[in-house]
Write an enzyme that holds these catalytic residues in place. Structure first.
Site, PDB file in Angstrom:
ATOM      1  N   ARG A 242       0.838  -1.203   0.000  1.00  0.00           N
ATOM      2  CA  ARG A 242       0.000   0.000   0.000  1.00  0.00           C
ATOM      3  C   ARG A 242       0.871   1.250   0.000  1.00  0.00           C
ATOM      4  O   ARG A 242       1.968   1.249   0.551  1.00  0.00           O
ATOM      5  CB  ARG A 242      -0.861   0.009   1.250  1.00  0.00           C
ATOM      6  CG  ARG A 242      -1.818  -1.161   1.273  1.00  0.00           C
ATOM      7  CD  ARG A 242      -3.226  -0.690   1.483  1.00  0.00           C
ATOM      8  NE  ARG A 242      -4.040  -1.801   1.947  1.00  0.00           N
ATOM      9  CZ  ARG A 242      -4.266  -2.032   3.223  1.00  0.00           C
ATOM     10  NH1 ARG A 242      -3.776  -1.229   4.142  1.00  0.00           N
ATOM     11  NH2 ARG A 242      -5.013  -3.035   3.589  1.00  0.00           N
ATOM     12  N   CYS A 243       0.335   2.325  -0.582  1.00  0.00           N
ATOM     13  CA  CYS A 243       1.020   3.611  -0.548  1.00  0.00           C
ATOM     14  C   CYS A 243       1.147   4.050   0.909  1.00  0.00           C
ATOM     15  O   CYS A 243       0.230   3.817   1.675  1.00  0.00           O
ATOM     16  CB  CYS A 243       0.264   4.645  -1.364  1.00  0.00           C
ATOM     17  SG  CYS A 243       0.760   4.603  -3.090  1.00  0.00           S
ATOM     18  N   PRO A 244       2.283   4.628   1.330  1.00  0.00           N
ATOM     19  CA  PRO A 244       3.335   5.155   0.449  1.00  0.00           C
ATOM     20  C   PRO A 244       4.464   4.187   0.120  1.00  0.00           C
ATOM     21  O   PRO A 244       5.475   4.632  -0.429  1.00  0.00           O
ATOM     22  CB  PRO A 244       3.874   6.322   1.279  1.00  0.00           C
ATOM     23  CG  PRO A 244       3.730   5.858   2.691  1.00  0.00           C
ATOM     24  CD  PRO A 244       2.481   5.015   2.732  1.00  0.00           C
ATOM     25  N   LEU A 245       4.320   2.872   0.419  1.00  0.00           N
ATOM     26  CA  LEU A 245       5.459   1.962   0.249  1.00  0.00           C
ATOM     27  C   LEU A 245       6.035   1.940  -1.175  1.00  0.00           C
ATOM     28  O   LEU A 245       7.266   2.010  -1.331  1.00  0.00           O
ATOM     29  CB  LEU A 245       5.076   0.549   0.725  1.00  0.00           C
ATOM     30  CG  LEU A 245       4.765   0.439   2.226  1.00  0.00           C
ATOM     31  CD1 LEU A 245       4.344  -0.987   2.588  1.00  0.00           C
ATOM     32  CD2 LEU A 245       5.983   0.838   3.059  1.00  0.00           C
TER      33      LEU A 245
ATOM     34  N   ASP B 185      -1.682  -0.880  -5.819  1.00  0.00           N
ATOM     35  CA  ASP B 185      -2.479  -0.043  -4.920  1.00  0.00           C
ATOM     36  C   ASP B 185      -3.089   1.098  -5.745  1.00  0.00           C
ATOM     37  O   ASP B 185      -2.373   1.775  -6.483  1.00  0.00           O
ATOM     38  CB  ASP B 185      -1.574   0.524  -3.810  1.00  0.00           C
ATOM     39  CG  ASP B 185      -2.343   1.430  -2.857  1.00  0.00           C
ATOM     40  OD1 ASP B 185      -3.580   1.546  -3.012  1.00  0.00           O
ATOM     41  OD2 ASP B 185      -1.718   2.015  -1.966  1.00  0.00           O
TER      42      ASP B 185
END
Lengths: 72, 389
Positions: A10-13, A37
């Site tokens: 998932r963001c911000p990953l 995502d």
């Protein structure tokens, strides 16, 4: 070309992975990010704009970014 | 994630003493709300449609609420109806306009930054056509004009100002385009009523009492005389457009009384809060690296500012702020039930992660804002350090 498989993250990953990878990429080089995502669709181009790199394009879950003179 | 930097004695979560910075969701009740609610509970509990004395007292209170609300909105009392929420009022407005023009078509034109309640209403009604915004969050007027001019448009919907970015929309121009095309326009004015003048040109307009410091559970819909509007709900035998069933007269009285009080203070409060928003916009940009302050810096609501921090998980930042005693909201996907980023931030093409919306009200002071600005850069840096950035 570096490819980052960020599917399932998932963001911000995915953007964090991209920011780290661009440091080891020469100017003009491409980083390819695989991200599913929904937030990546907006956040990867936004990151390019904020950091001064070129958003090359998107195809499905594949995003391509070219390192420009921008900051890392 | 533990925030070990909280000093002993500091609030550990946003309790009663927290600095509440989420006015765009709900403003703490104005003192007049409390007074009016308590007073009206005594006289406003009976059913307004019965003929005995207690019912007549409740009816007089309800009529007074209609008159006061109408005066505040610049409309006629019989153009005002109360609904169970701002979202219900907005949906009743959009669907009521569209239902009355079923023979024209089922197409509903709306901006990409409407409240989700309007998007869901438009999608259910039929053929929804979305009109985009630019990066500051302002409606694409040429695209809007083209969209409302196509055949088969039953109605259009435009938010008066973005609830997430604060950008004020060109309602008068959009309304003129609708008028030229003969399309009725619903304006969702939930964020602007009580703060900015009611814009001109609409067919119906909705608002939400808790957004100005009135009670929760009161939406307001006004439909101009001469506009065709058909209730989207089955309704009952009550004599004018309204939500089905008996509603809370005390809550409606409190909504009307508080709006009047809020409007009397609006000029002074708008100047004060707008200066604080300017302070936040400039200080966040100056003290937090890799941040995007979004929305139009000038044509904006006086009380609302949104920014996004690169590499920051929005949920982690909200919890870290909560532990320091600051209540804010976020449009980041990790904070949404849908796990999708805010459709408003998406439409603007701005960063959606690490997003914080700060919205101010009459209880927020400059020292509150300065304390927030003092803790924010450290919290962002801590979260970034955890991911090695």
């Amino acid at each position: 070309m570096t490819t980052l498989d960020c599917r399932g993250q998932r963001c911000p990953l995915p953007v964090i992975a991209l920011a780290k990878a661009i440091r080891d990429t020469p100017v003009g080089g491409i980083v390819r990010v695989l991200a599913d995502d929904p937030a990546a669709a907006g956040d990867i181009p936004a990151w390019c704009r904020m950091k001064g790199h070129e958003f090359v394009g998107r195809s499905g879950v594949t995003f391509e970014v070219r390192r420009s003179g921008g900051t890392t | 994630m533990e925030d070990t930097a909280v000093p002993a004695g500091a609030p550990t979560s946003a309790g009663p003493d927290a600095t509440y910075l989420d006015a765009a969701t709900a403003v703490p009740p104005h003192p007049v709300t409390r007074q009016a609610l308590l007073a009206a509970l005594e006289d406003g509990w009976a059913d307004t449609d019965r003929l005995y004395a207690s019912a007549r007292r409740a009816r007089r209170l309800l009529d007074a609420a209609h008159e006061s609300m109408a005066e505040s909105l610049g409309v006629r009392p019989d153009e005002v109806s109360f609904w169970p929420s701002g979202a219900a009022a907005a949906q009743a407005g959009v669907l009521g306009l569209a239902s009355a023009r079923a023979r024209t078509g089922t197409r509903l034109v709306h901006s990409a930054i409407e409240h989700s309640a309007v998007l869901h209403a438009a999608a259910r009604h039929g053929d929804a056509v979305e009109v985009g915004v630019d990066m500051p969050g302002r409606l694409d007027l040429p695209a809007w004009t083209a969209a409302v001019t196509t055949p088969g448009v039953a109605a259009a919907a435009l938010i008066s100002a973005s609830h997430e970015a604060g950008t004020v929309q060109p309602v008068a121009e959009a309304a003129a385009a609708c008028a030229d095309a003969g399309v009725p326009l619903h304006v969702d004015a939930a964020q602007s009523v009580g703060r900015l003048p009611v814009p001109p040109g609409w067919s119906s307009l909705s608002a939400s009492a808790r957004k100005w410091g009135g009670p929760a559970g009161v939406g307001v819909l006004t439909v101009r005389k001469g506009v065709r509007w058909v209730s989207p709900h089955p309704g009952d035998d009550r004599f004018r457009p309204r939500a089905t069933g008996a509603a809370s007269v005390p809550a409606m009285v409190a909504a009307a009384a508080s709006l009047r009080a809020v409007l009397a203070e609006a000029d002074v409060e708008n100047r004060r809060l707008s200066a604080l928003v300017d302070l936040i916009r400039s200080e966040v940009a100056r003290t937090v690296p890799d941040v995007e302050v979004v929305g139009d810096p000038v044509r904006r609501l006086p009380h609302l500012v949104t920014f996004s921090c690169l590499y920051v998980d929005g949920e982690a930042l909200l919890h870290a702020l909560d532990r320091r005693g600051f209540a804010v909201s976020s449009g980041s996907s990790c904070t949404a039930s849908t796990l999708r980023p805010s459709h408003v931030l998406e439409a603007m093409g701005v960063l959606s992660h690490g997003n914080v919306r700060v919205s101010l009200h009459r209880g927020v002071t400059e020292p509150d804002v300065r304390r927030f600005l003092a803790v924010l850069p450290g919290l962002v840096a801590e979260i970034r350090a955890e991911v090695g950035l």
